[in-house]
Design an enzyme around this catalytic site. Structure first.
Site, PDB file in Angstrom:
ATOM      1  N   SER A  91       0.836  -1.208   0.000  1.00  0.00           N
ATOM      2  CA  SER A  91       0.000   0.000   0.000  1.00  0.00           C
ATOM      3  C   SER A  91       0.872   1.259   0.000  1.00  0.00           C
ATOM      4  CB  SER A  91      -0.953  -0.053   1.195  1.00  0.00           C
ATOM      5  OG  SER A  91      -1.994   0.889   1.058  1.00  0.00           O
ATOM      6  N   GLU A 186      -9.461  -5.183  -6.037  1.00  0.00           N
ATOM      7  CA  GLU A 186      -9.144  -4.161  -5.055  1.00  0.00           C
ATOM      8  C   GLU A 186      -9.211  -2.745  -5.597  1.00  0.00           C
ATOM      9  OE1 GLU A 186      -5.253  -2.761  -3.845  1.00  0.00           O
ATOM     10  OE2 GLU A 186      -4.626  -4.814  -4.214  1.00  0.00           O
ATOM     11  N   HIS A 216      -7.502  -5.652  -1.084  1.00  0.00           N
ATOM     12  CA  HIS A 216      -6.300  -4.879  -0.798  1.00  0.00           C
ATOM     13  C   HIS A 216      -5.394  -5.598   0.214  1.00  0.00           C
ATOM     14  CE1 HIS A 216      -3.990  -1.202  -0.795  1.00  0.00           C
ATOM     15  NE2 HIS A 216      -4.079  -1.072   0.506  1.00  0.00           N
TER      16      HIS A 216
END
Length: 243
Positions: A91, A186, A216
């Site tokens: 991320s 995602e 995610h």
């Protein structure tokens, strides 16, 4: 972090994973990601250094990016060789990894050997993620607006075109070989494709894996989805292949 059974060697000979955790520059820590990092360590026989960078809103931009650069410099100062360093992250950690590569270019600092990125952030406006949601594609784990809110807490209104937010790389032959994994369902799937294209345009070797029906950073949740274990095994196989 040492996975079970990981051997210790002289620093100059040690393969190390430099891990940059995600969660929007606001939450999480090396502790929340210790399980994932330990799994990578055990499957690769690499030690891992998981960076405890400063978080927003107490510490605004560019605190996390500066800490990432300092952590990499610290590894080099300890005697770890750049060709033995694999940068990994998820991320926002993917965004930090790209910022590190760009800073290495500016400072003429040697690049790491490889990168492994899980569900990386690349678009600091979250425009790609918001557009994806608007098309009806819903991530089972996070929402784009939540991610943008977290990022705003870090940037404090900084223009998205700032070069350390919208990261670009000069074409070069020393950029790390990269594996990018993303969940096909995602919210930041288009970020992964954008980052993959950016690396290829700069001359890097990059592989992109889109895992069907996953959200995610699904690699964090081995008890919830068997694909998590398989994806981490794939990432470990890639790391061993470039060692």
């Amino acid at each position: 972090v040492w996975g079970p059974g990981v051997g210790l060697r002289r620093i100059a000979d040690t393969q190390v994973i430099y891990y940059l955790h995600g969660s929007g520059y606001v939450i999480c820590s090396p502790r929340t990601h210790r399980g994932l990092v330990s799994r990578l360590s055990r499957r690769t026989d690499h030690v891992a250094f998981s960076l405890d960078y400063r978080l927003a809103p107490e510490h605004r931009f560019p605190a996390a990016g500066d800490d990432t650069v300092r952590g990499y410099e610290w590894l080099l100062d300890q005697g770890y060789r750049p060709e033995n360093i694999v940068v990994a992250g998820d991320s926002a950690g993917g965004h930090l990894a790209m910022d590190l590569l760009a800073d290495n270019q500016t400072a003429a600092r040697p690049q790491p050997r490889a990168m492994v990125l899980f569900s990386p952030l690349m678009d600091p406006t979250f425009g790609l993620a918001l557009a994806r949601e608007a098309r009806g594609l819903k991530d089972p784990i996070i929402r784009a607006r939540t991610g943008r809110h977290f990022l705003d807490m870090y940037t404090g209104g900084l223009p998205a075109h700032h070069p350390r937010m919208t990261v670009s790389l000069r074409p070069a032959d020393d950029l790390p070989t990269t594996l990018i994994q993303v969940g096909a369902r995602e919210v930041m799937a288009d970020d992964a494709h954008f980052l993959h294209a950016t690396l290829l345009a700069a001359g890097a070797q990059s592989q992109l894996q889109a895992w069907p029906d996953q959200g995610h950073v699904f690699q964090m949740f081995p008890m919830l989805t068997p694909e998590s274990r398989r994806a981490v095994s794939e990432a470990a196989r890639f790391i061993r292949s470039v060692a």
